[in-house]
Write an enzyme that holds these catalytic residues in place. Structure first.
Site, PDB file in Angstrom:
ATOM      1  CD  GLU A 254      90.235  46.812  10.747  1.00 47.83           C
ATOM      2  OE1 GLU A 254      90.233  45.825   9.993  1.00 47.83           O
ATOM      3  OE2 GLU A 254      89.189  47.303  11.206  1.00 47.83           O
ATOM      4  CB  THR A 296      87.115  43.396   7.856  1.00 49.67           C
ATOM      5  OG1 THR A 296      87.439  44.198   8.970  1.00 49.67           O
ATOM      6  CG2 THR A 296      88.319  43.281   6.950  1.00 49.67           C
ATOM      7  CG  HIS A 411      90.131  46.084  14.875  1.00 47.78           C
ATOM      8  ND1 HIS A 411      89.324  46.061  15.995  1.00 47.78           N
ATOM      9  CD2 HIS A 411      89.432  45.501  13.883  1.00 47.78           C
ATOM     10  CE1 HIS A 411      88.180  45.497  15.676  1.00 47.78           C
ATOM     11  NE2 HIS A 411      88.213  45.137  14.402  1.00 47.78           N
ATOM     12  CG  ASP A 470      88.388  47.777   7.031  1.00 45.42           C
ATOM     13  OD1 ASP A 470      88.503  48.913   7.544  1.00 45.42           O
ATOM     14  OD2 ASP A 470      88.501  46.719   7.693  1.00 45.42           O
ATOM     15  CG  HIS A 471      85.140  48.967   8.584  1.00 43.32           C
ATOM     16  ND1 HIS A 471      85.550  49.389   9.827  1.00 43.32           N
ATOM     17  CD2 HIS A 471      85.648  47.720   8.421  1.00 43.32           C
ATOM     18  CE1 HIS A 471      86.255  48.429  10.397  1.00 43.32           C
ATOM     19  NE2 HIS A 471      86.345  47.402   9.568  1.00 43.32           N
TER      20      HIS A 471
HETATM   21  C1  GP9 Z   1      89.528  40.410  11.861  1.00 41.77           C
HETATM   22  C2  GP9 Z   1      89.612  41.702  11.145  1.00 41.77           C
HETATM   23  C3  GP9 Z   1      88.819  42.763  11.838  1.00 41.77           C
HETATM   24  O1  GP9 Z   1      90.023  39.335  11.188  1.00 41.77           O
HETATM   25  O2  GP9 Z   1      89.273  41.562   9.829  1.00 41.77           O
HETATM   26  O3  GP9 Z   1      87.502  42.643  11.604  1.00 41.77           O
HETATM   27  P1  GP9 Z   1      86.464  43.841  11.816  1.00 41.77           P
HETATM   28  O4  GP9 Z   1      86.075  43.833  13.255  1.00 41.77           O
HETATM   29  O5  GP9 Z   1      87.127  45.110  11.431  1.00 41.77           O
HETATM   30  O6  GP9 Z   1      85.347  43.487  10.903  1.00 41.77           O
HETATM   31 MN    MN Z   2      87.950  46.066   9.747  1.00 41.45          MN
END
Ligand code: GP9
Ligand code: MN
Length: 626
Positions: A254, A296, A411, A470-471
């Site tokens: 994440e 994500t 996150h 992921d980003h």
């Molecule tokens: C939530 C997680 C976070 O299930 O995948 O999402 P994001 O805000 O990073 O897209």
């Molecule tokens: Mn994410």
């Protein structure tokens, strides 16, 4: 002569108030909506009101009392039915209805069955207001012509309704910024704009994509197919099938950006475990995320399909009914058990629906984990218990398996419990950036424990582990603090470089014991699907995909962002300017020109595939050829 009877607004208002209060009671008793503060409760309370005022307000235009009463009755009945259908659905799926769910034919049988078993004898209570309305109107059966309510009053009525709508949206926007564009979580939508507005929004999304889909006939695929065949790069013979029949464990890290790798905060390493691991892995240090608003979920989409995400909205939400030719599906065909593991509400990002289109055998979501207040922080379950419980679940999986794990602790807003802080925070004006290093450090520790547990449980040797960011985690709002950390100004050039995320491919028996390699190829998440499938010995020659195998000797140094920016071996094109990677300065735009067209064509073709649901035609064509 009959005197015109003056219409009053008593009946519609009674209908509004009854349905409003009923909806709120249903929210509180039949759905599990998490409320964290008074403002959220207030939003929840008022959110059904504006829609109800509008819809029942239409009755103010009727002249015949009988028709008006009938309109109010039928409207009340339909809305109550919609509400009740959600309740029955929620009992089984802990989720709200969407149109695609209702109309996906293959879902329908299951849905009907499970919803039916959820009906209870006391459910007539969900229609109590309709029953009352019926009794109220029964006494005034005789039809009379009514004088419609005068214009001024009508206007006042609709102004009040509009004011409530804006108040609702305004409050929701402060409580949950970018609700409609950023967070496509149905629970959030229902909580903030209300169940009725949510259904309207769902209808809007559905009709938009249906129209585009209806107009497509598959002829567009010919050009796309030609382009893809012409750009196909052969896999590397030495790497193809190197992990054949092994388990594939993919870990989505994440918000993990690449700049923290081999970096420190006041002398404390941010990712000590990963820094060691990359020596035992293929590590790609010029690998970019390519996500858009779907965050994500976009990264998951790109990884599975080697298609680009959309420029607006999350494709997980807007095109979950499409036909895809995803990696999971291909691995299913090869006898793999496929799954995703994510200890969050399963409807977040519409995952429960989209995952069916991608073809996973199972989705291990919040309900499969033991989640307690003690093992949670911020968004939910902490990464350490998540990894631990996930390995236990993996032991129940049929091998070989492919599973994609999605971490959560790192996150925004990057909160940690005291005991999970392994390094001290950074010191800048941005609390977000300051905390980011500590949550990244926590994630690093969690991954370390994960590897240990895989080894302890005997899963390590027979698996390959692919980890990717992921980003971004730190947005441009924190440029000033970022500049302080990096010791240089965050220009558009630097900002583009910051979109690098780590990609680590760990193959026990191949890359471990110091046999890893750092590979500096310009690449992106779009390349993941062919790369991983080729490692497992699965061909992708006939796939509609925009990525290239990262191990291929012919791989092109190229990565496109969703906004049309791109990176090549020597240049970065962003903000309508071409930068030299060597000097980090803007150069003649013509130097970027040859790649602009490629970037445009790829995004355009990818969009066409998604909007037109073109892969449904591709499959047919393949069948005919065989
Ligand atoms: C939530 C997680 C976070 O299930 O995948 O999402 P994001 O805000 O990073 O897209
Ligand atoms: Mn994410």
């Amino acid at each position: 002569m009959n005197r015109l009877k003056k219409a009053n607004i008593v009946l519609p208002v009674i209908a509004v108030v009854m349905l409003w209060i009923k909806t709120y009671i249903v929210y509180k008793t039949s759905f599990n909506i998490k409320i964290e503060n008074f403002m959220q409760e207030l939003i929840l309370f008022i959110n059904p009101l504006s829609f109800l005022l509008f819809i029942f307000g239409l009755s103010l235009f009727f002249k015949s009392r009988k028709t008006r009463n009938r309109y109010i009755m039928v409207t009340g009945l339909i809305l109550s039915f919609v509400l009740y259908a959600n309740v029955a659905f929620y009992r089984f799926f802990t989720d709200y209805l969407t149109l695609p769910v209702l109309f996906q034919t293959n879902n329908f049988a299951d849905l009907g069955d499970s919803a039916a078993t959820e009906i209870k004898w006391y459910d007539f209570l969900y229609f109590i207001d309709v029953i009352l309305l019926f009794l109220l109107t029964k006494f005034k059966q005789k039809d009379v012509e009514m004088q419609p309510i005068n214009k001024v009053n009508r206007r006042a009525y609709f102004l009040v309704a509009a004011a409530i709508l804006f108040l609702n949206i305004g409050l929701a926007e402060t409580e949950r910024p970018q609700l409609l564009t950023r967070t496509f979580d149905r629970e959030m939508l229902v909580k903030n704009i209300g169940t009725y507005n949510y259904h309207l929004y769902d209808i809007f999304l559905q009709s938009k994509s249906s129209a585009q889909r209806a107009m497509a006939d598959g002829s567009e695929l010919i050009d796309i197919d030609n382009y893809i065949k012409a750009n196909y790069v052969k896999p590397n013979k030495d790497m193809f099938g190197i992990a054949k029949n092994k388990n594939l464990i993919v870990v989505s890290l994440e918000s993990m950006q690449n700049f923290v790798i081999n970096n420190d905060v006041y002398g404390q390493e941010v990712t000590p475990f990963l820094n060691d691991l990359i020596k035992d892995s293929y590590y790609f240090d010029e690998f970019y995320h390519q996500t858009g608003q779907g965050k994500t979920s976009d990264s998951e989409f790109i990884l599975e399909n080697s298609l680009y995400p959309l420029s607006r909205g999350a494709v997980f939400f807007t095109h979950s009914g499409n036909e895809y030719d995803a990696m999971a599906e291909k691995l299913n065909e090869k006898g793999y058990f496929t799954s995703t593991m994510h200890a969050n509400n399963k409807s977040f990002w519409n995952r429960d629906i989209m995952y069916q289109a991608i073809g996973y055998d199972y989705f291990y979501s919040a309900t499969d984990y033991e989640i307690t207040p003690e093992n949670s922080v911020g968004w939910g379950m902490k990464d350490m218990p998540f990894f631990e419980q996930s390995v236990d679940l993996m032991q129940t999986m049929k091998q070989p398996f492919y599973t994609k794990m999605i971490t959560l602790t790192n996150h925004h807003p990057f909160k940690l419990d005291e005991e999970d802080k392994f390094i001290s925070e950074y010191d800048s004006k941005s609390g977000t950036l300051n905390r980011y290093f500590t949550t990244v450090r926590y994630m690093d520790e969690a991954v370390k424990e994960f590897f240990q547990k895989l080894k302890d449980e005997g899963l390590y040797e027979n698996s390959i582990i692919v980890m990717y960011g992921d980003h971004y985690g730190i947005s441009e709002n924190h440029n000033e603090a970022m500049a302080q950390y990096l010791g240089k100004e965050v220009t558009p050039f630097v900002s583009t470089n910051l979109q690098r995320v780590p990609l680590i491919i760990h193959i026990p028996g191949v890359t471990d014991k110091g046999k890893g390699k750092t590979i500096s190829k310009v690449s992106g998440q779009i390349d993941l699907k062919p790369t991983m499938l080729h490692l497992l010995g699965v061909n992708t020659k006939n796939d509609i995909q925009f990525g290239e195998d990262l191990f291929s000797q012919d791989h092109h140094d190229f990565a496109v962002f969703r906004d049309g920016s791109f990176i090549t071996k020597d240049y970065i094109y962003t903000d309508n300017a071409c930068y030299s990677k060597e000097t980090e300065e803007p150069v003649e735009e013509s130097l970027c020109e040859p790649y602009k067209e490629k970037a445009r064509v790829e995004l355009d073709y990818s969009d066409k595939i998604i909007y037109g649901d073109l892969l449904r035609f591709y499959e047919n064509r393949e069948d005919q050829i065989q």
